[in-house]
Design a protein around this motif. Structure first.
Motif, PDB file in Angstrom:
ATOM      1  N   ASN A  53       0.862  -1.206  -0.085  1.00  0.00           N
ATOM      2  CA  ASN A  53       0.118   0.031  -0.079  1.00  0.00           C
ATOM      3  C   ASN A  53       0.831   1.445   0.036  1.00  0.00           C
ATOM      4  O   ASN A  53       0.328   2.293   0.344  1.00  0.00           O
ATOM      5  CB  ASN A  53      -1.009   0.083   1.315  1.00  0.00           C
ATOM      6  N   ASN A  54       2.414   1.306  -0.175  1.00  0.00           N
ATOM      7  CA  ASN A  54       3.183   2.336  -0.358  1.00  0.00           C
ATOM      8  C   ASN A  54       2.854   2.995   1.008  1.00  0.00           C
ATOM      9  O   ASN A  54       3.177   4.384   0.869  1.00  0.00           O
ATOM     10  CB  ASN A  54       2.722   3.043  -1.540  1.00  0.00           C
ATOM     11  N   ILE A  55       2.913   2.412   2.031  1.00  0.00           N
ATOM     12  CA  ILE A  55       3.074   3.190   3.291  1.00  0.00           C
ATOM     13  C   ILE A  55       4.452   3.087   3.847  1.00  0.00           C
ATOM     14  O   ILE A  55       5.177   2.080   3.967  1.00  0.00           O
ATOM     15  CB  ILE A  55       2.115   2.612   4.406  1.00  0.00           C
ATOM     16  N   GLU A  56       4.929   4.179   4.404  1.00  0.00           N
ATOM     17  CA  GLU A  56       6.114   4.328   4.732  1.00  0.00           C
ATOM     18  C   GLU A  56       6.412   3.389   6.076  1.00  0.00           C
ATOM     19  O   GLU A  56       5.699   3.347   6.650  1.00  0.00           O
ATOM     20  CB  GLU A  56       6.576   5.851   5.256  1.00  0.00           C
ATOM     21  N   ILE A  57       7.570   2.831   6.160  1.00  0.00           N
ATOM     22  CA  ILE A  57       8.023   1.656   7.129  1.00  0.00           C
ATOM     23  C   ILE A  57       8.439   2.634   8.281  1.00  0.00           C
ATOM     24  O   ILE A  57       9.541   3.413   8.192  1.00  0.00           O
ATOM     25  CB  ILE A  57       9.103   0.677   6.667  1.00  0.00           C
ATOM     26  N   PRO A  58       7.838   2.457   9.413  1.00  0.00           N
ATOM     27  CA  PRO A  58       8.577   2.963  10.723  1.00  0.00           C
ATOM     28  C   PRO A  58       9.595   2.427  11.083  1.00  0.00           C
ATOM     29  O   PRO A  58       9.984   1.514  10.772  1.00  0.00           O
ATOM     30  CB  PRO A  58       7.380   3.019  11.812  1.00  0.00           C
ATOM     31  N   LYS A  59      10.431   3.394  11.730  1.00  0.00           N
ATOM     32  CA  LYS A  59      11.932   3.198  12.071  1.00  0.00           C
ATOM     33  C   LYS A  59      11.492   2.408  13.606  1.00  0.00           C
ATOM     34  O   LYS A  59      10.534   2.854  14.198  1.00  0.00           O
ATOM     35  CB  LYS A  59      12.437   4.403  12.426  1.00  0.00           C
ATOM     36  N   PRO A  60      12.511   1.220  13.356  1.00  0.00           N
ATOM     37  CA  PRO A  60      12.383   0.574  14.646  1.00  0.00           C
ATOM     38  C   PRO A  60      12.600   1.332  16.143  1.00  0.00           C
ATOM     39  O   PRO A  60      13.306   2.207  16.006  1.00  0.00           O
ATOM     40  CB  PRO A  60      13.466  -0.481  14.691  1.00  0.00           C
ATOM     41  N   SER A  61      11.783   1.398  16.930  1.00  0.00           N
ATOM     42  CA  SER A  61      11.665   2.173  18.262  1.00  0.00           C
ATOM     43  C   SER A  61      12.826   1.550  19.310  1.00  0.00           C
ATOM     44  O   SER A  61      13.139   0.305  19.285  1.00  0.00           O
ATOM     45  CB  SER A  61      10.537   2.363  18.798  1.00  0.00           C
ATOM     46  N   ARG A  62      13.224   2.369  20.299  1.00  0.00           N
ATOM     47  CA  ARG A  62      13.899   1.978  21.265  1.00  0.00           C
ATOM     48  C   ARG A  62      13.187   1.631  22.440  1.00  0.00           C
ATOM     49  O   ARG A  62      12.085   2.064  22.713  1.00  0.00           O
ATOM     50  CB  ARG A  62      15.004   3.171  21.854  1.00  0.00           C
ATOM     51  N   TYR A  63      13.466   0.616  23.098  1.00  0.00           N
ATOM     52  CA  TYR A  63      12.368   0.087  24.092  1.00  0.00           C
ATOM     53  C   TYR A  63      13.437  -0.313  25.247  1.00  0.00           C
ATOM     54  O   TYR A  63      14.177  -1.296  25.304  1.00  0.00           O
ATOM     55  CB  TYR A  63      11.402  -0.820  23.873  1.00  0.00           C
ATOM     56  N   LYS A  64      12.967  -0.184  26.620  1.00  0.00           N
ATOM     57  CA  LYS A  64      13.462  -0.712  27.869  1.00  0.00           C
ATOM     58  C   LYS A  64      12.632  -1.635  28.373  1.00  0.00           C
ATOM     59  O   LYS A  64      11.416  -0.966  28.877  1.00  0.00           O
ATOM     60  CB  LYS A  64      14.123   0.336  28.630  1.00  0.00           C
ATOM     61  N   ALA A  65      12.833  -3.043  28.394  1.00  0.00           N
ATOM     62  CA  ALA A  65      11.982  -3.765  28.996  1.00  0.00           C
ATOM     63  C   ALA A  65      11.490  -3.530  30.459  1.00  0.00           C
ATOM     64  O   ALA A  65      12.650  -3.292  31.361  1.00  0.00           O
ATOM     65  CB  ALA A  65      12.434  -5.372  28.711  1.00  0.00           C
ATOM     66  N   LYS A  66      10.456  -3.833  30.920  1.00  0.00           N
ATOM     67  CA  LYS A  66      10.186  -3.793  32.502  1.00  0.00           C
ATOM     68  C   LYS A  66      10.433  -5.254  33.123  1.00  0.00           C
ATOM     69  O   LYS A  66      10.865  -6.032  32.331  1.00  0.00           O
ATOM     70  CB  LYS A  66       8.656  -3.477  32.613  1.00  0.00           C
ATOM     71  N   ASP A  67      10.317  -5.296  34.347  1.00  0.00           N
ATOM     72  CA  ASP A  67      10.769  -6.543  35.048  1.00  0.00           C
ATOM     73  C   ASP A  67       9.923  -7.675  34.612  1.00  0.00           C
ATOM     74  O   ASP A  67      10.754  -8.816  34.511  1.00  0.00           O
ATOM     75  CB  ASP A  67      10.518  -6.377  36.650  1.00  0.00           C
ATOM     76  N   GLU A  68       8.782  -7.631  34.353  1.00  0.00           N
ATOM     77  CA  GLU A  68       8.150  -8.867  33.996  1.00  0.00           C
ATOM     78  C   GLU A  68       8.163  -9.282  32.196  1.00  0.00           C
ATOM     79  O   GLU A  68       7.513 -10.081  31.866  1.00  0.00           O
ATOM     80  CB  GLU A  68       6.748  -8.750  34.435  1.00  0.00           C
ATOM     81  N   GLU A  69       8.932  -8.184  31.692  1.00  0.00           N
ATOM     82  CA  GLU A  69       8.930  -8.497  30.319  1.00  0.00           C
ATOM     83  C   GLU A  69      10.255  -9.072  29.778  1.00  0.00           C
ATOM     84  O   GLU A  69      11.377  -8.834  30.553  1.00  0.00           O
ATOM     85  CB  GLU A  69       8.704  -7.126  29.563  1.00  0.00           C
ATOM     86  N   MET A  70      10.176  -9.649  28.618  1.00  0.00           N
ATOM     87  CA  MET A  70      11.414 -10.347  27.986  1.00  0.00           C
ATOM     88  C   MET A  70      11.575  -9.665  26.796  1.00  0.00           C
ATOM     89  O   MET A  70      10.548  -9.227  25.931  1.00  0.00           O
ATOM     90  CB  MET A  70      11.341 -11.685  27.702  1.00  0.00           C
ATOM     91  N   LEU A  71      12.535  -8.702  26.462  1.00  0.00           N
ATOM     92  CA  LEU A  71      12.810  -8.043  25.191  1.00  0.00           C
ATOM     93  C   LEU A  71      13.888  -8.680  24.273  1.00  0.00           C
ATOM     94  O   LEU A  71      14.855  -9.226  24.798  1.00  0.00           O
ATOM     95  CB  LEU A  71      13.315  -6.827  25.381  1.00  0.00           C
TER      96      LEU A  71
END
Length: 125
Positions: A53-71
């Motif tokens: 659909n010729n939509i611009e691909i977003p740049k991957p974001s930075r993220y810091k995982a919280k305690d209960e999350e696995m990044l």
């Protein structure tokens, strides 16, 4: 190659995957392996839809995982996805004289093939 952060959480016996910065791109699975595989599939589907659909691909974001999350980071080779999106067939409606249609059908001419050949020739491809 694109590299997107993916946050995996577990609730009861289900693993959930979400992509920070990408709206409505998420999945789940019954194991870590399954949720990671599903995350790759949903990311590929999102990229395919955006390229188609010729939509611009977003740049991957930075993220810091919280305690209960696995990044984790999901890597996607974008060229095959982009190629597949660009090779999609598009239905076109056109008008030709009846006599030309009848004669072409008598000779079992493939209209799509002839149109593609003529367009490529006209475009110098």
């Amino acid at each position: 190659m694109l590299l997107f952060p993916c946050v995996i959480t577990k609730e009861e016996d289900v693993y959930y995957a979400d992509f920070p910065g990408l709206d409505n791109v998420f999945t789940d699975g019954e194991s870590e392996e399954e949720v990671i595989e599903n995350a790759k599939d949903v990311l590929k589907a999102m990229l395919f839809t955006m390229y188609k659909n010729n939509i611009e691909i977003p740049k991957p974001s930075r993220y810091k995982a919280k305690d209960e999350e696995m990044l984790i980071y999901i890597d996607i080779w974008e060229e095959p996805i982009k190629d597949k999106a660009n090779q999609q067939s598009v239905k076109k409606t056109l008008t030709i004289p009846k006599w030309l249609n009848d004669l072409s059908e008598e000779k079992s001419i493939n209209f799509s093939s002839v149109l593609q050949f003529a367009l490529k020739k006209e475009l110098g491809l």
